[in-house]
Write a protein that holds these residues in place. Sequence first.
Motif, PDB file in Angstrom:
ATOM      1  N   ASP A  86       0.890  -1.059   0.050  1.00  0.00           N
ATOM      2  CA  ASP A  86       0.065  -0.007  -0.038  1.00  0.00           C
ATOM      3  C   ASP A  86       1.037   1.305  -0.194  1.00  0.00           C
ATOM      4  O   ASP A  86       1.738   1.307   0.911  1.00  0.00           O
ATOM      5  N   ALA A  87       0.487   2.376  -0.703  1.00  0.00           N
ATOM      6  CA  ALA A  87       1.388   3.242  -1.076  1.00  0.00           C
ATOM      7  C   ALA A  87       1.415   4.301   0.486  1.00  0.00           C
ATOM      8  O   ALA A  87       2.381   4.879   0.683  1.00  0.00           O
ATOM      9  N   SER A  88       0.311   4.354   1.146  1.00  0.00           N
ATOM     10  CA  SER A  88       0.487   4.777   2.342  1.00  0.00           C
ATOM     11  C   SER A  88       1.369   4.168   3.416  1.00  0.00           C
ATOM     12  O   SER A  88       1.744   5.028   4.384  1.00  0.00           O
ATOM     13  N   LEU A  89       1.766   2.957   3.200  1.00  0.00           N
ATOM     14  CA  LEU A  89       2.904   2.295   3.999  1.00  0.00           C
ATOM     15  C   LEU A  89       4.262   2.847   3.411  1.00  0.00           C
ATOM     16  O   LEU A  89       5.164   2.990   4.326  1.00  0.00           O
ATOM     17  N   LEU A  90       4.321   2.945   2.124  1.00  0.00           N
ATOM     18  CA  LEU A  90       5.477   3.216   1.343  1.00  0.00           C
ATOM     19  C   LEU A  90       6.032   4.981   1.501  1.00  0.00           C
ATOM     20  O   LEU A  90       7.281   5.149   1.530  1.00  0.00           O
TER      21      LEU A  90
END
Length: 187
Positions: free
Chosen positions: A158-162
């Motif tokens: 997930d982009a929010s984790l990256l």
Amino acid sequence: MATSLFLDRGFGRTTLDLVAQHAEVGKSSLYARYPSKGALFAAVVSRSIQTMFDHLAPVPQGLSLVQRLQAVGEALIEGMLHPRCVAFMRITAAEAGNFPDLALTAYQDSFDGAVAYVLMGIGETDLGAVSPGLTALAQRFVEVTVQPVSFQAAFGVDASLLRPRASVYVHDAVELLHKKIAMTGWE
């Protein structure tokens, strides 16, 4: 229209007939411009890559080299994490077996565009006259910062984790690159 269809349906379920129908153009007009679905897909991927680079923020001015590189690295990662970009990375990778030249071209165009953006961040204005050593440093910067994040995004992280980790990746790469630039006198 073709872009939306490829993103929504994937490559396999998108047909030229369907594109013509949604675009409200005759099939012969579409076939005259794109002789195959692969040719249309190549055009869509190329335009998508160009769109990503067109939407990158201008390289910030009035900042130190370290600050510019941090901003450039973060902007590149943000561009690569855009849902449309991630979707095209996935589709292109999935079709690499059928269209290896397209996959390689898409990768190379994306990589070269990222390297050019880093070189502009370093302060190079004439990209045709950049020394091979400085180009190699910019390439390494992209390999260390952008590629790991885009690889993870393409595989579903997930982009929010990256995003929070991306800043750290860029910071570490900026420190390494800045030291190398200082050692070679390019600063």
